[in-house]
Design an enzyme around this catalytic site. Structure first.
Site, PDB file in Angstrom:
ATOM      1  N   CYS A  66      -8.566  30.172   7.994  1.00 25.68           N
ATOM      2  CA  CYS A  66      -8.641  29.207   6.899  1.00 25.68           C
ATOM      3  C   CYS A  66      -8.247  27.809   7.368  1.00 25.68           C
ATOM      4  O   CYS A  66      -7.389  27.645   8.220  1.00 25.68           O
ATOM      5  CB  CYS A  66      -7.682  29.603   5.780  1.00 25.68           C
ATOM      6  SG  CYS A  66      -8.045  31.200   5.088  1.00 25.68           S
ATOM      7  N   ARG A 123     -13.076  26.465  13.354  1.00 24.15           N
ATOM      8  CA  ARG A 123     -12.050  27.506  13.263  1.00 24.15           C
ATOM      9  C   ARG A 123     -12.624  28.839  12.777  1.00 24.15           C
ATOM     10  O   ARG A 123     -11.980  29.879  12.929  1.00 24.15           O
ATOM     11  CB  ARG A 123     -10.958  27.063  12.283  1.00 24.15           C
ATOM     12  CG  ARG A 123     -10.174  25.868  12.768  1.00 24.15           C
ATOM     13  CD  ARG A 123      -9.424  25.222  11.635  1.00 24.15           C
ATOM     14  NE  ARG A 123      -8.330  26.049  11.147  1.00 24.15           N
ATOM     15  CZ  ARG A 123      -7.085  25.968  11.576  1.00 24.15           C
ATOM     16  NH1 ARG A 123      -6.774  25.123  12.525  1.00 24.15           N
ATOM     17  NH2 ARG A 123      -6.138  26.726  11.075  1.00 24.15           N
ATOM     18  N   TRP A 138     -11.367  32.061   5.499  1.00 22.32           N
ATOM     19  CA  TRP A 138     -11.703  33.174   6.382  1.00 22.32           C
ATOM     20  C   TRP A 138     -11.078  34.401   5.719  1.00 22.32           C
ATOM     21  O   TRP A 138      -9.860  34.534   5.652  1.00 22.32           O
ATOM     22  CB  TRP A 138     -11.104  32.917   7.766  1.00 22.32           C
ATOM     23  CG  TRP A 138     -11.494  33.915   8.802  1.00 22.32           C
ATOM     24  CD1 TRP A 138     -12.661  33.950   9.511  1.00 22.32           C
ATOM     25  CD2 TRP A 138     -10.703  35.010   9.277  1.00 22.32           C
ATOM     26  NE1 TRP A 138     -12.638  35.004  10.395  1.00 22.32           N
ATOM     27  CE2 TRP A 138     -11.460  35.668  10.273  1.00 22.32           C
ATOM     28  CE3 TRP A 138      -9.431  35.492   8.965  1.00 22.32           C
ATOM     29  CZ2 TRP A 138     -11.000  36.783  10.954  1.00 22.32           C
ATOM     30  CZ3 TRP A 138      -8.973  36.614   9.647  1.00 22.32           C
ATOM     31  CH2 TRP A 138      -9.756  37.245  10.629  1.00 22.32           C
ATOM     32  N   ASN A 170      -3.452  28.863   3.527  1.00 22.90           N
ATOM     33  CA  ASN A 170      -3.814  29.520   4.782  1.00 22.90           C
ATOM     34  C   ASN A 170      -2.663  30.446   5.133  1.00 22.90           C
ATOM     35  O   ASN A 170      -1.529  29.992   5.292  1.00 22.90           O
ATOM     36  CB  ASN A 170      -4.008  28.467   5.889  1.00 22.90           C
ATOM     37  CG  ASN A 170      -4.216  29.104   7.260  1.00 22.90           C
ATOM     38  OD1 ASN A 170      -4.549  30.282   7.357  1.00 22.90           O
ATOM     39  ND2 ASN A 170      -4.018  28.321   8.308  1.00 22.90           N
ATOM     40  N   GLY A 171      -2.930  31.740   5.235  1.00 23.55           N
ATOM     41  CA  GLY A 171      -1.871  32.688   5.572  1.00 23.55           C
ATOM     42  C   GLY A 171      -2.041  33.963   4.771  1.00 23.55           C
ATOM     43  O   GLY A 171      -3.113  34.223   4.215  1.00 23.55           O
ATOM     44  N   GLU A 218     -13.345  39.924  30.386  1.00 22.26           N
ATOM     45  CA  GLU A 218     -13.697  38.676  29.705  1.00 22.26           C
ATOM     46  C   GLU A 218     -15.217  38.599  29.475  1.00 22.26           C
ATOM     47  O   GLU A 218     -15.670  38.161  28.413  1.00 22.26           O
ATOM     48  CB  GLU A 218     -13.185  37.492  30.543  1.00 22.26           C
ATOM     49  CG  GLU A 218     -13.545  36.113  30.049  1.00 22.26           C
ATOM     50  CD  GLU A 218     -13.044  35.782  28.649  1.00 22.26           C
ATOM     51  OE1 GLU A 218     -12.256  36.545  28.082  1.00 22.26           O
ATOM     52  OE2 GLU A 218     -13.484  34.754  28.100  1.00 22.26           O
ATOM     53  N   LYS A 259     -16.971  38.226  25.829  1.00 25.10           N
ATOM     54  CA  LYS A 259     -17.913  37.145  25.491  1.00 25.10           C
ATOM     55  C   LYS A 259     -19.193  37.742  24.909  1.00 25.10           C
ATOM     56  O   LYS A 259     -19.709  37.266  23.902  1.00 25.10           O
ATOM     57  CB  LYS A 259     -18.286  36.302  26.729  1.00 25.10           C
ATOM     58  CG  LYS A 259     -17.243  35.374  27.256  1.00 25.10           C
ATOM     59  CD  LYS A 259     -16.961  34.165  26.406  1.00 25.10           C
ATOM     60  CE  LYS A 259     -15.863  34.431  25.412  1.00 25.10           C
ATOM     61  NZ  LYS A 259     -14.496  34.217  25.830  1.00 25.10           N
ATOM     62  N   GLU A 317     -18.590  39.193  21.371  1.00 15.73           N
ATOM     63  CA  GLU A 317     -18.266  38.153  20.381  1.00 15.73           C
ATOM     64  C   GLU A 317     -19.498  37.433  19.853  1.00 15.73           C
ATOM     65  O   GLU A 317     -19.618  37.204  18.662  1.00 15.73           O
ATOM     66  CB  GLU A 317     -17.408  37.066  21.052  1.00 15.73           C
ATOM     67  CG  GLU A 317     -15.945  37.195  20.874  1.00 15.73           C
ATOM     68  CD  GLU A 317     -15.207  35.981  21.427  1.00 15.73           C
ATOM     69  OE1 GLU A 317     -15.409  35.617  22.601  1.00 15.73           O
ATOM     70  OE2 GLU A 317     -14.431  35.400  20.668  1.00 15.73           O
ATOM     71  N   HIS A 362     -14.154  58.860  35.947  1.00 15.28           N
ATOM     72  CA  HIS A 362     -13.130  59.545  35.136  1.00 15.28           C
ATOM     73  C   HIS A 362     -13.499  59.547  33.661  1.00 15.28           C
ATOM     74  O   HIS A 362     -12.649  59.790  32.812  1.00 15.28           O
ATOM     75  CB  HIS A 362     -11.763  58.882  35.355  1.00 15.28           C
ATOM     76  CG  HIS A 362     -11.300  58.961  36.771  1.00 15.28           C
ATOM     77  ND1 HIS A 362     -10.876  60.138  37.358  1.00 15.28           N
ATOM     78  CD2 HIS A 362     -11.264  58.018  37.747  1.00 15.28           C
ATOM     79  CE1 HIS A 362     -10.578  59.913  38.627  1.00 15.28           C
ATOM     80  NE2 HIS A 362     -10.811  58.629  38.880  1.00 15.28           N
ATOM     81  N   LYS A 374     -11.648  30.593  15.179  1.00 14.78           N
ATOM     82  CA  LYS A 374     -11.268  29.963  16.446  1.00 14.78           C
ATOM     83  C   LYS A 374      -9.778  30.094  16.693  1.00 14.78           C
ATOM     84  O   LYS A 374      -9.337  30.378  17.794  1.00 14.78           O
ATOM     85  CB  LYS A 374     -11.658  28.477  16.406  1.00 14.78           C
ATOM     86  CG  LYS A 374     -11.290  27.703  17.647  1.00 14.78           C
ATOM     87  CD  LYS A 374     -12.145  28.126  18.817  1.00 14.78           C
ATOM     88  CE  LYS A 374     -11.704  27.491  20.121  1.00 14.78           C
ATOM     89  NZ  LYS A 374     -12.237  28.251  21.275  1.00 14.78           N
TER      90      LYS A 374
HETATM   91  O1  M6R Z   1      -5.847  30.056  20.856  1.00 12.22           O
HETATM   92  P1  M6R Z   1      -5.555  31.307  21.632  1.00 12.22           P
HETATM   93  O2  M6R Z   1      -5.870  31.168  23.071  1.00 12.22           O
HETATM   94  O3  M6R Z   1      -4.150  31.784  21.439  1.00 12.22           O
HETATM   95  O4  M6R Z   1      -6.516  32.401  21.040  1.00 12.22           O
HETATM   96  C1  M6R Z   1      -6.446  33.726  21.457  1.00 12.22           C
HETATM   97  C2  M6R Z   1      -7.678  34.496  21.052  1.00 12.22           C
HETATM   98  O5  M6R Z   1      -7.810  34.510  19.658  1.00 12.22           O
HETATM   99  C3  M6R Z   1      -8.941  33.892  21.664  1.00 12.22           C
HETATM  100  O6  M6R Z   1      -8.864  33.812  23.041  1.00 12.22           O
HETATM  101  C4  M6R Z   1     -10.179  34.739  21.276  1.00 12.22           C
HETATM  102  O7  M6R Z   1     -10.106  35.980  21.903  1.00 12.22           O
HETATM  103  C5  M6R Z   1     -11.451  33.988  21.651  1.00 12.22           C
HETATM  104  N1  M6R Z   1     -12.342  33.978  20.536  1.00 12.22           N
HETATM  105  C6  M6R Z   1     -12.156  34.569  22.793  1.00 12.22           C
HETATM  106  O8  M6R Z   1     -13.350  33.949  23.085  1.00 12.22           O
END
Ligand code: M6R
Length: 610
Positions: A2, A27, A75, A100-101, A483, A487, A490, A506, A605
């Site tokens: 949010c 965000r 959000w 927000n929260g 990673e 990606k 996501e 395994h 974000k």
């Molecule tokens: O702002 P931060 O680095 O603490 O965020 C951590 C994760 O939320 C962030 O890396 C998330 O996994 C990304 N969307 C990955 O692309």
């Protein structure tokens, strides 16, 4: 997550609110809304499910004006994304509020409020706050006093913007567990979830501290701390530029950010090197002195930042001979971990606002660590204010939800950390100079990796109809594979898993068939021959391989194997280089699939709630 924007001014604030929301879009959100108190002292509101542009369109069909207003991108946590759940929430046309929260005791409060005759129109936890403020107002007759009272009743995390028609020139802002800044203008004040939202209207910011409540009028700002004492909070001048968020001709922010990595890396190195060696105390005052005492390092982070920590652990144990544990923040914060003497706590975060990582840092500060260090990309963030030592990555504003340049600059920061620690534990000047040389050549080598884009784009076409993918790596390439998988899932919504290549037999080998593409990162290092054997296991079962390899790896295109042979000589920085093709692969698969690359579904974000 949010986003909140609010304003108290002499002028109409609706366009400021809308622009602020646009600037918070990165965000992640699913609905948006704004409300003002108009010249008849009536609360006017507009809300939509969907994008801020849809809100702007809806608003322009039925415009209103006002000099005090609040706005929100939501959000969803409690209740699905729809108009009735979108903020601002209003109680009986008297109080309007954005949040927000998460309110943890909302069920109990809701029952109480219903028993007192209050109505609920949404499925959100937020409505208990607005109804509670309304109820408290009946008793207190003053908005600030009512908010003080409600803050004692609610538990959880909340950043709030609150206004009421009974006091139409006033805005109350509350910060507890979720970020909120105040922008200071000339005869006007603003609030927002981050500085970026307000850069078109001010460069001056006050960062509210945990538990603060701000009472804002056009010509006066009074801040109360968690104990309700009046406090002065300093004004900071932001050096961020309002224009940083344009796409510079790229189709998506993510692609722009992938291609800006050479610059982001050289910016991160700037002033950190001195005469071909690492400069002193780059992690903060007396950091080198603290590093002499280190016996182990604990790294805590989430998501992509966690992956960078995993790579750092390989480096730290190999180069500095210092034990290193890496843990996901949401796990660390809820278990009793054993902390050995002289352990440095390191948290890594792009945003510096991730709720779990922040909570882990607060916990670490009470737990007897040698010191706490935050590696962060946002100078004006909660984490940088809380940690003892701070290292800022200089990636610049990262808009794409999928983290790219933040990750590679975190790796640069972590490599600098490892060398800085190793220096205090016997690393020779010659070895330090070699590592620094590798770092200095990194921007050029990353730039070279970007040149493989066309080749990778061609491969991406093979993935568009796939539902699953498997990423393999060995050693420090395992977190790179993790990673790469993150990606891909996501932004293209393809289910992707990552495994240490040696683990294949395994279990995961059972998944391999012609419909399961297997992606491997194969630098020319001591594990290459082992990796090749693992790849044979895949081919023998009809699996299709996509290998990002060094040109000397001797992995050539053949039936069932597509190799991108790259000029990527192996040294410790190889994880940074091999990340680039995986970012490009995920990006181009998502483009082919027509996904919303910069704002993937369900994601935010900056994850400011648990
Ligand atoms: O702002 P931060 O680095 O603490 O965020 C951590 C994760 O939320 C962030 O890396 C998330 O996994 C990304 N969307 C990955 O692309």
């Amino acid at each position: 997550m949010c986003g909140i924007v609010g304003a108290v001014a002499e002028r109409d604030v609706t366009q400021i609110l809308l622009e602020g929301l646009r600037r918070l879009e990165y965000r992640g959100y699913d609905s948006a809304g704004l409300a003002v108190i108009d010249e008849h002292q009536t609360i006017q509101r507009s809300r939509v499910k969907g994008k801020v542009q849809e809100l702007a369109d809806t608003f322009s069909e039925n415009p209103f004006r006002g000099r005090v207003g609040i706005a929100h991108t939501r959000w969803a946590t409690h209740g699905e994304p729809n108009v009735k759940n979108a903020h601002p929430h209003i109680c009986r046309d008297i109080v309007a509020l954005v949040h927000n929260g998460i309110i943890e005791n909302q069920e109990t409060l809701k029952k109480e409020l219903i028993s007192k005759g209050l109505e609920f129109y949404s499925d959100t936890d937020t409505e208990v706050i607005v109804n509670s403020v309304y109820l408290a107002l009946q008793e207190k007759d003053d908005l600030l006093d009512a908010v003080f009272k409600v803050c004692e009743q609610i538990s959880g995390s909340y950043a709030l913007g609150i206004m009421s028609k009974i006091d139409p020139d006033r805005l109350i802002a509350v910060r507890k567990g979720s970020p909120l800044v105040i922008g200071v203008g000339v005869g006007e004040y603003f609030i927002a979830s981050d500085v970026f939202a307000l850069l078109p209207v001010t460069q001056q910011f006050i960062f509210l501290e945990e538990g603060d409540i701000a009472d804002i009028n056009r010509d006066q700002l009074i801040i109360y701390d968690a104990k309700r004492n009046k406090v002065e909070r300093s004004i900071n001048i932001s050096r961020l530029n309002a224009d940083v968020a344009d796409k510079s001709g790229y189709r998506h922010y993510m692609l722009k950010e992938i291609f800006s990595q050479p610059v982001a890396i050289s910016d991160t190195l700037e002033k950190r090197l001195n005469n071909k060696l690492i400069a002193n105390n780059i992690f903060g005052e007396q950091s080198d002195e603290i590093f002499t005492k280190i016996k182990s390092v604990k790294i805590v982070a989430c998501g992509t930042s966690y992956h960078s920590g995993l790579i750092a652990a390989y480096w730290l144990e190999e180069i500095a001979g210092i034990q290193c544990h890496v843990e996901i923040a949401s796990e660390f914060r809820y278990r009793n971990s054993v902390i050995s003497d002289n352990t440095l706590f390191v948290c890594i975060s792009q945003s510096g606002e991730t709720a779990d990582t922040l909570a882990a840092l607060s916990l670490a500060k009470q737990e007897g660590f040698l010191s706490t260090l935050a590696i962060c990309n946002v100078a004006e963030s909660s984490m940088t204010r809380e940690a003892d030592l701070v290292f800022l990555t200089k990636a610049g504003h990262e808009v794409g939800v999928a983290s790219t340049k933040a990750f590679t600059t975190q790796l640069v920061a972590l490599y600098l950390l490892v060398i800085s620690i190793a220096k205090q534990h016997g690393l020779s000047k010659a070895d330090e100079a070699k590592m620094v040389e590798d770092l200095q050549s990194l921007p050029g080598r990353v730039n070279h990796m970007l040149q493989y884009e066309d080749e990778i784009k061609t491969l991406a076409a093979d993935f568009a109809d796939k539902h699953h993918a498997l990423f393999l790596g060995r050693g420090s390439m395992l977190p790179v594979a993790m990673e790469g998988a993150l990606k891909l899932k996501e932004i293209s919504y393809i289910h992707a898993e990552s495994y240490a290549a040696g683990e294949l037999k395994h279990g995961p080998l059972a998944l391999v068939d012609k419909d399961m593409p297997v992606i491997a990162v194969a630098p020319n290092n001591h594990l290459l021959e082992k990796l090749k054997s693992n790849l044979q296991e895949v081919r023998a079962r009809g699996g299709r391989l996509y290998v990002f390899a060094d040109r000397h790896s001797n992995l050539n295109n053949s039936d069932g194997l597509e190799a991108v042979q790259m000029e990527a000589d192996y040294d410790h920085t190889a994880p940074i280089l091999y990340t680039i093709p995986l970012q490009l692969l995920a990006y181009h698969v998502a483009v082919i699939k027509g996904a919303d690359i910069d704002q993937p579904r369900n994601l935010a974000k900056s994850v400011t709630v648990e």
